[in-house]
Write a protein that holds these residues in place. Structure first.
Motif, PDB file in Angstrom:
ATOM      1  N   LYS A 124       6.447 -13.151  -0.125  1.00 34.40           N
ATOM      2  CA  LYS A 124       5.338 -13.589   0.723  1.00 34.40           C
ATOM      3  C   LYS A 124       5.466 -12.940   2.094  1.00 34.40           C
ATOM      4  N   ILE A 125       6.695 -12.896   2.600  1.00 38.40           N
ATOM      5  CA  ILE A 125       6.922 -12.280   3.897  1.00 38.40           C
ATOM      6  C   ILE A 125       6.546 -10.812   3.855  1.00 38.40           C
ATOM      7  N   TRP A 126       6.902 -10.141   2.780  1.00 37.76           N
ATOM      8  CA  TRP A 126       6.575  -8.733   2.622  1.00 37.76           C
ATOM      9  C   TRP A 126       5.063  -8.541   2.641  1.00 37.76           C
ATOM     10  N   THR A 127       4.334  -9.397   1.905  1.00 37.94           N
ATOM     11  CA  THR A 127       2.871  -9.309   1.914  1.00 37.94           C
ATOM     12  C   THR A 127       2.345  -9.525   3.313  1.00 37.94           C
ATOM     13  N   GLU A 128       2.918 -10.515   4.028  1.00 36.49           N
ATOM     14  CA  GLU A 128       2.441 -10.785   5.383  1.00 36.49           C
ATOM     15  C   GLU A 128       2.663  -9.583   6.291  1.00 36.49           C
ATOM     16  N   ILE A 129       3.826  -8.964   6.151  1.00 39.61           N
ATOM     17  CA  ILE A 129       4.114  -7.806   7.003  1.00 39.61           C
ATOM     18  C   ILE A 129       3.134  -6.685   6.700  1.00 39.61           C
ATOM     19  N   LYS A 130       2.930  -6.418   5.439  1.00 43.31           N
ATOM     20  CA  LYS A 130       2.114  -5.269   5.095  1.00 43.31           C
ATOM     21  C   LYS A 130       0.638  -5.482   5.386  1.00 43.31           C
ATOM     22  N   SER A 131       0.200  -6.729   5.379  1.00 42.17           N
ATOM     23  CA  SER A 131      -1.233  -6.901   5.563  1.00 42.17           C
ATOM     24  C   SER A 131      -1.593  -7.289   6.981  1.00 42.17           C
ATOM     25  N   SER A 132      -0.635  -7.260   7.876  1.00 42.39           N
ATOM     26  CA  SER A 132      -0.968  -7.669   9.243  1.00 42.39           C
ATOM     27  C   SER A 132      -1.751  -6.574   9.957  1.00 42.39           C
ATOM     28  N   PRO A 155      15.366 -19.580   5.151  1.00 41.08           N
ATOM     29  CA  PRO A 155      13.996 -19.332   5.621  1.00 41.08           C
ATOM     30  C   PRO A 155      13.922 -18.972   7.094  1.00 41.08           C
ATOM     31  N   ALA A 156      14.737 -19.633   7.920  1.00 38.62           N
ATOM     32  CA  ALA A 156      14.675 -19.338   9.352  1.00 38.62           C
ATOM     33  C   ALA A 156      15.099 -17.905   9.621  1.00 38.62           C
ATOM     34  N   GLU A 157      16.152 -17.480   8.927  1.00 37.42           N
ATOM     35  CA  GLU A 157      16.631 -16.111   9.120  1.00 37.42           C
ATOM     36  C   GLU A 157      15.595 -15.100   8.661  1.00 37.42           C
ATOM     37  N   LEU A 158      14.978 -15.394   7.516  1.00 38.16           N
ATOM     38  CA  LEU A 158      13.971 -14.469   6.989  1.00 38.16           C
ATOM     39  C   LEU A 158      12.770 -14.399   7.923  1.00 38.16           C
ATOM     40  N   GLU A 159      12.445 -15.541   8.534  1.00 38.18           N
ATOM     41  CA  GLU A 159      11.334 -15.566   9.469  1.00 38.18           C
ATOM     42  C   GLU A 159      11.629 -14.656  10.658  1.00 38.18           C
ATOM     43  N   ARG A 160      12.884 -14.682  11.134  1.00 38.12           N
ATOM     44  CA  ARG A 160      13.268 -13.813  12.248  1.00 38.12           C
ATOM     45  C   ARG A 160      13.162 -12.348  11.827  1.00 38.12           C
ATOM     46  N   ALA A 161      13.599 -12.068  10.620  1.00 39.78           N
ATOM     47  CA  ALA A 161      13.505 -10.695  10.121  1.00 39.78           C
ATOM     48  C   ALA A 161      12.048 -10.259  10.067  1.00 39.78           C
ATOM     49  N   LYS A 162      11.202 -11.173   9.658  1.00 37.84           N
ATOM     50  CA  LYS A 162       9.775 -10.862   9.580  1.00 37.84           C
ATOM     51  C   LYS A 162       9.242 -10.501  10.951  1.00 37.84           C
ATOM     52  N   GLN A 163       9.658 -11.284  11.968  1.00 39.43           N
ATOM     53  CA  GLN A 163       9.180 -11.004  13.322  1.00 39.43           C
ATOM     54  C   GLN A 163       9.604  -9.618  13.769  1.00 39.43           C
ATOM     55  N   GLU A 164      10.836  -9.241  13.414  1.00 40.67           N
ATOM     56  CA  GLU A 164      11.300  -7.902  13.737  1.00 40.67           C
ATOM     57  C   GLU A 164      10.396  -6.856  13.108  1.00 40.67           C
ATOM     58  N   ALA A 165      10.090  -7.088  11.839  1.00 41.43           N
ATOM     59  CA  ALA A 165       9.260  -6.111  11.125  1.00 41.43           C
ATOM     60  C   ALA A 165       7.885  -6.004  11.760  1.00 41.43           C
ATOM     61  N   LEU A 166       7.337  -7.148  12.171  1.00 39.93           N
ATOM     62  CA  LEU A 166       6.017  -7.130  12.777  1.00 39.93           C
ATOM     63  C   LEU A 166       6.041  -6.414  14.123  1.00 39.93           C
ATOM     64  N   THR A 167       7.165  -6.586  14.855  1.00 44.30           N
ATOM     65  CA  THR A 167       7.288  -5.870  16.120  1.00 44.30           C
ATOM     66  C   THR A 167       7.314  -4.375  15.880  1.00 44.30           C
ATOM     67  N   GLN A 168       7.938  -4.002  14.773  1.00 39.00           N
ATOM     68  CA  GLN A 168       8.100  -2.587  14.517  1.00 39.00           C
ATOM     69  C   GLN A 168       6.841  -1.935  13.970  1.00 39.00           C
ATOM     70  N   LYS A 169       6.006  -2.738  13.324  1.00 41.18           N
ATOM     71  CA  LYS A 169       4.900  -2.155  12.551  1.00 41.18           C
ATOM     72  C   LYS A 169       4.023  -1.187  13.333  1.00 41.18           C
ATOM     73  N   PRO A 170       3.668  -1.476  14.589  1.00 38.82           N
ATOM     74  CA  PRO A 170       2.820  -0.515  15.318  1.00 38.82           C
ATOM     75  C   PRO A 170       3.464   0.865  15.456  1.00 38.82           C
TER      76      PRO A 170
END
Lengths: 252, 275, 343
Positions: free
Chosen positions: C335-343, C183-198
Motif C-alpha cells: 500500500k505504501i508503495w502504491t501511495e508513493i508511486k501515485s502521489s 508500521p511507524a517505521e514504514l511510515e517514516r520510510a514512506k515520508q523519505e520516499a515522498l521527499t525524494q520523489k520530486p
C-alpha cells in the motif's frame, strides 16, 4: 479539401512510421547508443546465430495465422447473428472480455488450464496460446464487423430471400461480399493483436512455445539491445514484402 | 434451426469455456484471501472490496478514466482524416490499410523503446533541436503524462482507423456531392454529413481505444517512468510484486463493472436516439 | 470448416507429441541472460541430450507457472527468498549430494547458506547486491543512500522500480532494518520516499543502464550486475558504490522441481553448472558474481577484482540478506508503495 487530406495522410503515415524508421537506421549502428559510431551488420548477424529467436518467430507466425483465421470466421458469424437478433448476453460478454486487463485474462486462463490439466496430465503448449488468442480476438472482430453491418440495409438480404435464396445463400452471396473490406479490416486487427501479444501469451505458453514478443521482452528488459532494432527492421521488411506481393496478386 | 443460431454457437462455446469460466475463477479469487506467497486461499471474505473504498484507489481510477478519455479523443481526431483519406482513395486502399498496420506488427515493446530513444534527454529529438539551435537544454519529453498520452495515442491509432474506415468505405459518395450541390462548404459537409454517417464506426473505434487504454500498464510504466500509478499498473502489481491476487481481482472487477456500466449506458442512449 | 481442420490438426500434433522423443530431454527455466552463449549447447553436446531452455523476468512469473506442480519444467532458479514458500507448497525435490560432488566448489559463504544450511534443496548459483551507480563528474563521489536525496541530482536520478529495494533504501537511510514490519517505521520510510520523489526522474530497473552510459542520468539505484555492465561500457565516466548505511544481497539458486521425472539428468545439469570453468564462463559473460569459489580462478583478472561484482569483505559485511515477509507486512508495504508511486 482533397489536397489537405492528402497532405495530412503523408504526415500521418510519417508519424506512424517514425519510430520504426529510427530503429531501422540505428540497427545499422555499431554502437548501442544514440551516437552514431559506424555502419555495422553485427546485430543482424547476431539474430541468425540465435536459434531460439528463429523458433520463436515461427511460433508467433503459426499462432497469429491460426488465431486470425479462427477468430475472423467465428467473429464474422457472430456479428451476423447479432445483427439478425440482438443478444445482450453475448454482446455483454464480448465487451467484458475487452475490458478485462490482460494480466487478469492471463492469470485466469492459466488457472483454468492448470485446473483442467491436473487430472489429464496435459501440459500448456502452442495450442493453449492459440485458444487464448482466439478468445480475446473475437471481440475485436465482432465490433468491427458489426460497425460495418450497421451500414448494410436489411432489405438487401430480404430481397435475396424474396428472390428464392436460402438463408445460407443470402449470407454467403449477398452479405459476405458486402462485408468484404470490413472482414479484411477485422482480420488485420486480429492479426495485429495476436502477433504482438505478450502478457497473456507468456502466461499460457508451454515449455516449447516461446513466441517472438516473449523473446523480445526478455531482451528489452535487460536494456534494449540493437539486436531488437534489427529484428524489428527485418519484421517490417518481411511484412512490407508480403504487402507488396499481395497487392500485385490483387491487381492481377 | 435458424442460421443465426448456428452462427452464434461457436462464439458461445468459446466464450463460455475460455472467458466465462476464467471470469468466474477471478470473481471467486476476489472473495478469497491472499496466500502467504501468492495465489489464493480460504477464508472467503469481503475484505478486498472494503479495501477499495479508499481515496488512494479511487483517485487512481479517476486518473485512469481521464487519461483514457483524452487519449480516445486525440485518437479520434487524428485517425478520422486518415480513415477518410483511405476510404476515398481511388486505388491502393488495402495497401494504405496495411501501411497503417505495418508498424504494429513489430513488437509493442520495441515501438515503445523506440519512443524512449526519440524522447530521452539525449534522444534523437532533443539532440536534433539542440543542433539546430532551437533549444539550449533538453526538453523534458519523457517520464510525464504527455509522454504516456503520446504512447497511448500512437499505440491505439489503428484501432480507431480500422472501424472508421470500415464504415466510411460504404459511404455513398452521392451524399457529400449532394451537400456540395446544395451549397455546403467542404468543412460543413464533413461535420454535418460525413461524420454523422460514420457514427457506428466512430463509436466502435472509441470503444476499442478507450477500454484497452484503461487497462494499460506497459505504456505508463515505460513512458511514464513508473511515476504514476494507473489502474492497469495497480492490477499488474497486485498479481506480481505485491502477490495479492485477491485484491488485484477485486480491483479488476470494479474496473470491469464501471466500464460495463459506462459503455452500456452510452450504447443504450445511442440506440434510443436511433429509434 | 476451419475449426474442424484445426481440431483434426491439433489431434495429429498431440499424437505426434506423445511419441517419445529421440534424445533425452531436460527443461530448464532460468532468468534471462544468466548463462554464457555456449553453456547450454556444450551440455547438450557432451551428454547427448536436448535442453529446452527458456527465460523469465521475475520470480512471480516463474512461480505462477510452477505452482500447480504440472508445469513441465525440471529446473528453475528462484531467488533464495522463494525457496521456503516453494518448500511449503511441496514443489521441490531433495538434492542427492552423491550426484553433486562439485558442491565443494561453492564459495565457503554459500556452503551453508542461511536459507538452506544443508543444501538439501538448492545449489546457489549467482549473487549480487544493490548499490548506487554514479557519474564520476559528481564530486565528491556518492557513498551513501542519503546522497541520493541531494537536490543537485534533481531530474537526473533514478531509483529502482522494486518496492523491496526502494523502500529498503529509505529504511536504511534512516538507520532502520531492511526487514522492518513496524508500521511507524514504514511510515517514516514512506515520508523519505515522498521527499525524494520530486528529484527522481523515473523508477527504472535494468533499462536505465543505457541512460547512465549516455549521461542522461547521473545517479541511479542499481543492481550490481547492471552497474557492472554500465561501468564496462564507460569505465572512465561511471562508478559504483555499496552504500555506507547497508544494502541488500540477493542470491539466485538452482532447484529441481518435484514434478520432474528426469531427476538424474537434472542432477547432471546442476553438477555441470558447478564446474569451475562453466561457472566462470557464465559469470564473466553475464557480469554477475558467481557463488562458485573455484570458478574465480578462471575469471579474467579485471572481472575477479571488480569491486562492483566481488567487493572486499569489509564492504560485504555491511550487506544483509532480506527475509521473506509475512503477508500482513507485505500488504502494508504494498500500500505504501502504491501511495508513493501515485502521489
Amino acid at each position: 479539401m482533397k489536397r489537405w487530406l492528402g497532405v495530412y495522410a503523408v504526415g500521418f503515415f510519417a508519424f506512424l512510421h517514425l519510430p520504426l524508421i529510427t530503429l531501422a537506421i540505428f540497427s545499422f549502428n555499431s554502437s548501442r547508443f544514440t551516437v552514431w559510431e559506424h555502419f555495422s551488420l553485427d546485430w543482424y548477424r547476431a539474430i541468425f546465430r540465435d536459434p531460439e529467436l528463429v523458433e520463436a518467430t515461427w511460433n508467433s507466425v503459426i499462432v497469429a495465422l491460426a488465431a486470425t483465421v479462427i477468430s475472423t470466421v467465428i467473429g464474422t458469424m457472430c456479428a451476423y447473428a447479432l445483427w439478425k437478433k440482438k443478444s445482450s448476453l453475448v454482446t455483454g460478454t464480448l465487451y467484458l472480455s475487452l475490458v478485462t486487463p490482460e494480466i487478469v485474462t492471463g492469470i485466469s486462463l492459466l488457472a483454468l488450464f492448470q485446473w483442467m490439466f491436473r487430472s489429464l496430465h496435459w501440459h500448456l503448449g502452442l495450442y493453449t496460446v492459440i485458444l487464448a488468442h482466439v478468445a480475446f480476438s473475437i471481440a475485436y472482430v465482432v465490433i468491427v464487423i458489426s460497425a460495418r453491418l450497421r451500414t448494410i440495409s436489411p432489405s438487401l438480404e430480404e430481397a435475396a430471400l424474396d428472390l428464392g435464396a436460402k438463408e445460407w445463400g443470402a449470407f454467403f452471396y449477398v452479405i459476405l461480399p458486402a462485408l468484404g473490406p470490413g472482414i479484411i479490416a477485422a482480420a488485420l486487427l486480429a492479426l495485429t493483436v495476436s502477433f504482438d501479444d505478450y502478457v497473456i501469451t507468456s502466461m499460457v505458453a508451454g515449455v516449447d512455445s516461446q513466441t517472438l514478443p516473449m523473446v523480445i521482452y526478455a531482451m528489452a528488459r535487460r536494456g534494449a539491445s540493437p539486436v531488437i532494432n534489427a529484428i524489428s527492421a527485418l519484421i517490417t521488411v518481411f511484412f512490407g514484402i508480403l504487402i507488396v506481393i499481395s497487392e500485385q496478386v490483387r491487381e492481377a | 434451426m435458424k442460421l443465426r443460431t448456428w452462427f452464434v454457437l461457436p462464439t458461445w462455446v468459446w466464450m463460455a469455456g475460455l472467458f466465462a469460466a476464467p471470469f468466474a475463477i477471478i470473481l471467486g479469487y476476489s472473495f478469497l484471501t491472499r496466500g502467504a506467497y501468492g495465489g489464493v486461499e480460504q477464508p472467503w471474505t469481503m475484505e478486498n472490496y472494503k479495501r477499495l473504498i479508499d481515496p488512494l484507489y479511487l483517485i487512481i481510477l479517476m486518473r485512469s478514466f481521464a487519461m483514457a478519455m483524452v487519449a480516445t479523443v486525440l485518437c479520434l481526431v487524428l485517425a478520422f482524416p486518415a480513415a477518410l483519406f483511405i476510404s476515398q482513395a481511388p486505388k491502393y486502399k488495402n495497401l494504405y490499410l496495411q501501411l497503417v498496420m505495418l508498424p504494429f506488427w513489430t513488437s509493442f515493446l520495441v515501438r515503445t523503446y523506440a519512443w524512449l530513444f526519440l524522447l530521452r534527454d539525449t534522444g534523437l529529438i532533443n539532440t536534433f533541436l539542440e543542433k539546430i539551435g532551437l533549444i539550449h537544454s533538453p526538453l523534458p519529453l519523457l517520464y510525464n503524462n504527455g509522454a504516456v498520452l503520446l504512447g497511448l495515442v500512437y499505440g491505439y491509432l489503428p484501432f480507431m482507423v480500422l472501424p472508421i474506415y470500415a464504415t466510411l468505405e460504404r459511404l455513398d459518395p452521392s451524399l457529400p456531392e449532394a451537400a456540395a450541390d446544395l451549397g455546403a462548404r467542404p468543412w460543413t459537409t464533413l461535420l454535418r454529413v460525413i461524420v454523422p454517417l460514420s457514427r457506428s464506426g466512430i463509436i466502435a473505434g472509441a470503444v476499442l481505444v478507450f477500454i484497452p487504454c484503461l487497462g494499460t500498464y506497459l505504456t505508463s510504466d515505460l513512458l511514464g517512468g513508473g511515476r504514476t500509478v494507473l489502474v492497469g499498473n495497480l492490477v499488474q502489481s497486485q498479481f506480481t510484486t505485491a502477490r495479492d491476487w485477491p485484491f488485484g481481482a477485486a480491483v479488476s472487477m470494479l474496473l470491469m463493472l464501471l466500464v460495463t456500466l459506462l459503455v452500456w449506458g452510452f450504447l443504450r442512449r445511442e440506440s434510443e436516439q436511433l429509434a | 470448416m476451419n475449426r474442424r481442420y484445426f481440431l483434426l490438426g491439433m489431434t495429429g500434433v498431440a499424437a505426434l507429441a506423445s511419441c517419445g522423443p529421440s534424445k533425452p530431454r531436460l527443461n530448464v527455466y532460468n532468468w534471462s541472460a544468466y548463462v554464457a552463449p555456449d553453456t547450454i549447447s556444450n551440455f547438450e553436446a557432451e551428454f547427448g541430450v536436448k535442453v529446452r531452455y527458456a527465460t523469465y523476468e521475475s520470480n512471480e512469473e516463474m512461480l505462477a507457472k510452477v505452482i500447480t506442480g504440472n508445469s513441465g519444467w525440471d529446473i528453475v532458479f528462484p531467488t533464495y527468498t522463494r525457496i521456503k514458500p516453494m518448500l511449503d507448497y511441496g514443489l521441490l525435490q531433495t538434492l542427492n549430494h552423491d550426484l553433486l560432488p562439485s558442491l565443494n566448489n561453492l564459495d565457503p559463504r554459500f556452503r551453508k547458506p542461511v536459507w538452506d544450511p544443508e543444501l538439501k534443496w538448492n545449489t546457489p548459483y549467482m549473487w549480487f547486491g544493490t548499490g548506487i551507480a554514479y557519474n564520476k563528474s559528481l564530486q565528491p563521489p556518492l557513498t551513501r543512500w542519503a546522497d541520493l536525496w541531494d537536490s543537485r541530482l534533481k531530474g537526473r536520478m533514478t531509483m529502482l522500480d522494486d518496492p523491496e529495494d526502494m523502500l529498503g533504501a529509505c529504511l536504511k537511510k534512516i538507520g532502520l532494518s531492511f526487514n522492518s514490519t513496524n508500521p511507524a517505521e514504514l511510515e517514516r520510510a514512506k515520508q523519505e520516499a515522498l521527499t525524494q520523489k520530486p528529484l527522481v526522474q523515473a523508477y527504472l530497473n535494468a533499462e536505465v543502464r543505457d541512460q547512465m552510459v549516455s549521461g542522461d542520468v547521473l545517479a541511479a539505484q542499481m543492481w550490481a550486475t547492471t552497474a557492472q555492465q554500465a561501468v564496462d561500457a564507460a569505465p572512465q565516466q561511471l562508478g559504483f558504490a555499496y552504500p555506507q548505511e547497508g544494502f541488500p544481497l540477493y542470491c539466485d539458486c538452482a532447484v529441481i522441481l518435484r514434478e520432474s521425472e528426469r531427476a538424474e539428468l537434472a542432477h547432471k545439469f546442476l553438477e555441470y553448472l558447478l564446474r569451475p570453468k562453466v561457472a566462470a564462463g557464465s559469470a564473466d559473460y553475464t557480469r554477475v558474481a558467481t557463488a562458485n569459489g573455484a570458478a574465480k580462478a578462471f575469471l579474467p583478472d579485471a572481472t575477479r577484482n571488480s569491486p562492483t561484482l566481488y567487493p572486499p569483505q569489509e564492504v560485504l559485511d555491511r550487506g544483509e540478506w532480506p527475509q521473506p515477509l509475512p503477508p500482513a507486512a507485505q500488504s502494508m508495504r504494498d500500500k505504501i508503495w502504491t501511495e508513493i508511486k501515485s502521489s
